[in-house]
Design a protein around this motif. Structure first.
Motif, mmCIF file in Angstrom:
data_model
loop_
_atom_site.group_PDB
_atom_site.id
_atom_site.type_symbol
_atom_site.label_atom_id
_atom_site.label_comp_id
_atom_site.label_asym_id
_atom_site.label_seq_id
_atom_site.Cartn_x
_atom_site.Cartn_y
_atom_site.Cartn_z
ATOM 1 N N ALA A 142 52.187 -35.701 83.650
ATOM 2 C CA ALA A 142 51.111 -36.687 83.739
ATOM 3 C C ALA A 142 50.862 -37.102 85.187
ATOM 4 O O ALA A 142 49.713 -37.321 85.599
ATOM 5 C CB ALA A 142 51.460 -37.911 82.893
ATOM 6 N N THR A 143 51.931 -37.202 85.962
ATOM 7 C CA THR A 143 51.786 -37.552 87.377
ATOM 8 C C THR A 143 50.971 -36.510 88.113
ATOM 9 O O THR A 143 50.084 -36.841 88.920
ATOM 10 C CB THR A 143 53.175 -37.693 88.018
ATOM 11 O OG1 THR A 143 53.883 -38.764 87.375
ATOM 12 C CG2 THR A 143 53.064 -37.981 89.510
ATOM 13 N N MET A 144 51.239 -35.238 87.847
ATOM 14 C CA MET A 144 50.483 -34.181 88.508
ATOM 15 C C MET A 144 49.037 -34.181 88.040
ATOM 16 O O MET A 144 48.119 -33.898 88.829
ATOM 17 C CB MET A 144 51.118 -32.820 88.216
ATOM 18 C CG MET A 144 52.534 -32.668 88.730
ATOM 19 S SD MET A 144 52.752 -33.095 90.469
ATOM 20 C CE MET A 144 51.752 -31.825 91.245
ATOM 21 N N GLY A 145 48.806 -34.494 86.759
ATOM 22 C CA GLY A 145 47.432 -34.569 86.280
ATOM 23 C C GLY A 145 46.650 -35.674 86.972
ATOM 24 O O GLY A 145 45.490 -35.482 87.373
ATOM 25 N N LEU A 146 47.265 -36.839 87.129
ATOM 26 C CA LEU A 146 46.596 -37.934 87.818
ATOM 27 C C LEU A 146 46.367 -37.602 89.290
ATOM 28 O O LEU A 146 45.308 -37.923 89.849
ATOM 29 C CB LEU A 146 47.441 -39.206 87.678
ATOM 30 C CG LEU A 146 46.855 -40.481 88.301
ATOM 31 C CD1 LEU A 146 45.494 -40.802 87.709
ATOM 32 C CD2 LEU A 146 47.821 -41.650 88.104
ATOM 33 N N GLY A 147 47.349 -36.968 89.900
ATOM 34 C CA GLY A 147 47.175 -36.562 91.298
ATOM 35 C C GLY A 147 46.033 -35.575 91.477
ATOM 36 O O GLY A 147 45.294 -35.624 92.460
ATOM 37 N N PHE A 148 45.868 -34.669 90.496
ATOM 38 C CA PHE A 148 44.767 -33.708 90.562
ATOM 39 C C PHE A 148 43.420 -34.426 90.458
ATOM 40 O O PHE A 148 42.475 -34.093 91.178
ATOM 41 C CB PHE A 148 44.902 -32.695 89.432
ATOM 42 C CG PHE A 148 43.772 -31.706 89.359
ATOM 43 C CD1 PHE A 148 43.700 -30.640 90.241
ATOM 44 C CD2 PHE A 148 42.770 -31.846 88.412
ATOM 45 C CE1 PHE A 148 42.657 -29.738 90.188
ATOM 46 C CE2 PHE A 148 41.721 -30.951 88.352
ATOM 47 C CZ PHE A 148 41.665 -29.892 89.240
ATOM 48 N N LEU A 149 43.318 -35.411 89.570
ATOM 49 C CA LEU A 149 42.066 -36.154 89.420
ATOM 50 C C LEU A 149 41.733 -36.951 90.675
ATOM 51 O O LEU A 149 40.554 -37.133 91.013
ATOM 52 C CB LEU A 149 42.151 -37.086 88.218
ATOM 53 C CG LEU A 149 42.269 -36.413 86.835
ATOM 54 C CD1 LEU A 149 42.414 -37.469 85.751
ATOM 55 C CD2 LEU A 149 41.069 -35.514 86.556
ATOM 56 N N LEU A 150 42.748 -37.423 91.388
ATOM 57 C CA LEU A 150 42.517 -38.231 92.582
ATOM 58 C C LEU A 150 42.309 -37.395 93.835
ATOM 59 O O LEU A 150 41.825 -37.911 94.850
ATOM 60 C CB LEU A 150 43.700 -39.182 92.808
ATOM 61 C CG LEU A 150 43.884 -40.299 91.779
ATOM 62 C CD1 LEU A 150 45.132 -41.104 92.101
ATOM 63 C CD2 LEU A 150 42.662 -41.199 91.745
ATOM 64 N N SER A 151 42.671 -36.115 93.792
ATOM 65 C CA SER A 151 42.623 -35.299 95.010
ATOM 66 C C SER A 151 41.205 -35.141 95.548
ATOM 67 O O SER A 151 40.977 -35.248 96.763
ATOM 68 C CB SER A 151 43.251 -33.926 94.752
ATOM 69 O OG SER A 151 42.541 -33.227 93.735
ATOM 70 N N LYS A 152 40.235 -34.905 94.678
ATOM 71 C CA LYS A 152 38.862 -34.717 95.150
ATOM 72 C C LYS A 152 38.264 -36.002 95.723
ATOM 73 O O LYS A 152 37.637 -35.954 96.790
ATOM 74 C CB LYS A 152 38.002 -34.154 94.017
ATOM 75 C CG LYS A 152 38.379 -32.725 93.637
ATOM 76 C CD LYS A 152 37.443 -32.150 92.588
ATOM 77 C CE LYS A 152 37.838 -30.708 92.263
ATOM 78 N NZ LYS A 152 36.946 -30.116 91.222
ATOM 79 N N PRO A 153 38.405 -37.167 95.053
ATOM 80 C CA PRO A 153 37.932 -38.394 95.705
ATOM 81 C C PRO A 153 38.615 -38.668 97.037
ATOM 82 O O PRO A 153 37.977 -39.155 97.982
ATOM 83 C CB PRO A 153 38.260 -39.487 94.675
ATOM 84 C CG PRO A 153 38.282 -38.785 93.369
ATOM 85 C CD PRO A 153 38.819 -37.424 93.660
ATOM 86 N N ILE A 154 39.903 -38.349 97.137
ATOM 87 C CA ILE A 154 40.603 -38.550 98.409
ATOM 88 C C ILE A 154 40.014 -37.655 99.483
ATOM 89 O O ILE A 154 39.814 -38.076 100.637
ATOM 90 C CB ILE A 154 42.107 -38.278 98.226
ATOM 91 C CG1 ILE A 154 42.742 -39.372 97.360
ATOM 92 C CG2 ILE A 154 42.818 -38.207 99.576
ATOM 93 C CD1 ILE A 154 44.185 -39.113 97.003
ATOM 94 N N LEU A 155 39.715 -36.405 99.146
ATOM 95 C CA LEU A 155 39.115 -35.495 100.127
ATOM 96 C C LEU A 155 37.741 -35.970 100.547
ATOM 97 O O LEU A 155 37.381 -35.894 101.727
ATOM 98 C CB LEU A 155 39.038 -34.082 99.539
ATOM 99 C CG LEU A 155 40.353 -33.300 99.456
ATOM 100 C CD1 LEU A 155 40.124 -31.959 98.763
ATOM 101 C CD2 LEU A 155 40.932 -33.086 100.845
ATOM 102 N N ARG A 156 36.938 -36.453 99.583
ATOM 103 C CA ARG A 156 35.604 -36.951 99.938
ATOM 104 C C ARG A 156 35.709 -38.155 100.873
ATOM 105 O O ARG A 156 34.953 -38.265 101.845
ATOM 106 C CB ARG A 156 34.819 -37.306 98.677
ATOM 107 C CG ARG A 156 34.337 -36.094 97.893
ATOM 108 C CD ARG A 156 33.270 -36.482 96.893
ATOM 109 N NE ARG A 156 33.802 -37.366 95.852
ATOM 110 C CZ ARG A 156 34.258 -36.933 94.688
ATOM 111 N NH1 ARG A 156 34.252 -35.632 94.409
ATOM 112 N NH2 ARG A 156 34.714 -37.793 93.781
#
Length: 343
Positions: free
Chosen positions: A233-247
């Motif tokens: 679940a931690t990796m799933g949440l990190g994946f969802l947050l990765s694109k907003p962080i990059l933007r």
């Protein structure tokens, strides 16, 4: 009409990244991970209680395979010893290796994968801080779990303090079982190998590695099944947050570049204005002091000087045109220009 599109080469993407910025970034995250495990030890009683609650929930739902795998590893050294070596070392070797592989072979996907990994690790640190949890091996003896790292400690460099080398047990937090970043990182590695692997062997490793890691962390009594699920679940949440962080990162970078470009021309403009106030000669024309108008192009000045020459046979006029043009005098060219004007 045929339209062709040029696909950017991998080196073009890698050129936007620098190892001297990437390496410190990864190092900072790892230092934060280690420091959090050291500083946020939590209360031992709370950690044991959280571990017992997890085990009770798993028993109630009949999702407690930890006991079976733990007995399997403790009764068979040929399984337990390799599992201990894998638990103590693979996450330190495989995860950085996959990251470097992406940097070298898949640079177009490296930045997003790196951001995903770092964001998930930081989320895991929050879990260690908020919910200190004792692993199965540190629960009271009535639970029946055996610490395989202690049982087979003579085979490796570790002692009785998880995977820490002997004598360095105080440098690790043993009550950081929730979530399992061993499982989370192995999932990240597996997805990267499966998605970007170029052959069947690499993709197969991408499937096998996270599955084997999950069995190892349970069989060595270092994590519960719920810890493994929390790692996923931690990796799933990190994946969802990765694109907003990059933007967000891109926006900050663009604003910083724009600010720098506004400040730099202002500083350069001051120097150029100072040079214009002293006056200078451009294409035979003297620019008076304090001139702020756009300077004429040298070729245009030459044509204008040629038109203003009263007599093409006048050597001084020819020299003036040549001086404006900056080249050796061409008499025949002057005569041609004169005949054109007479006509």
């Amino acid at each position: 009409m045929t339209i062709t599109a040029t696909v950017p080469r991998a080196s073009a993407y890698r050129g936007k990244l620098r190892w001297w910025t990437e390496l410190p970034l990864v190092a900072v995250i790892y230092v934060l991970y280690s420091a959090a495990r050291l500083m946020v030890r939590g209360d031992v009683d709370d950690a044991v209680k959280h571990g017992a609650d997890i085990l009770h929930f798993e028993k109630f739902t009949h999702l407690d395979p930890e006991r079976f795998f733990n007995r399997l590893f403790t009764n068979h050294a040929f399984l337990g010893v390799p599992a201990d070596f894998a638990y103590a070392s693979l996450h330190y070797v495989v995860t950085p290796s996959v990251l470097i592989w992406l940097w070298l072979r898949r640079p177009t996907h490296y930045r997003q994968a790196r951001t995903w990994l770092l964001a998930s690790t930081l989320i895991g640190l929050v879990g260690f801080t908020a919910v200190p949890t004792a692993p199965p091996r540190l629960l009271p003896g009535a639970t029946g779990f055996i610490d395989t790292m202690a049982q087979y400690g003579s085979y490796g460099w570790w002692g009785t303090d998880a995977s820490a080398p002997r004598g360095l047990g105080q440098l690790t937090n043993q009550y950081a079982a929730m979530p399992s970043l061993h499982v989370g990182w192995s999932l990240w590695c597996g997805i990267a190998l499966w998605r970007y692997g170029s052959n069947r062997v690499v993709r197969t490793l991408g499937v096998v590695y996270p599955l084997v890691t999950t069995l190892i962390v349970m069989g060595t009594a270092n994590h519960y099944l719920m810890d493994a699920a929390a790692g996923l679940a931690t990796m799933g949440l990190g994946f969802l947050l990765s694109k907003p962080i990059l933007r967000l990162s891109d926006r900050v970078r663009v604003r910083a570049v724009r600010t720098f470009r506004r400040v730099r021309p202002a500083a350069q403009g001051t120097g150029e204005a100072a040079s214009l106030t002293t006056g200078r000669t451009v294409a035979g024309n003297v620019v008076p002091p304090q001139t702020t108008a756009t300077l004429p192009h040298p070729a245009a000045s030459a044509r204008r000087a040629a038109k203003e020459t009263p007599d093409v046979d006048d050597a001084d006029g020819a020299d003036g045109a040549d001086g404006a043009d900056g080249n050796t005098a061409d008499v025949s060219g002057g005569e041609t220009a004169g005949r054109g004007r007479m006509a």
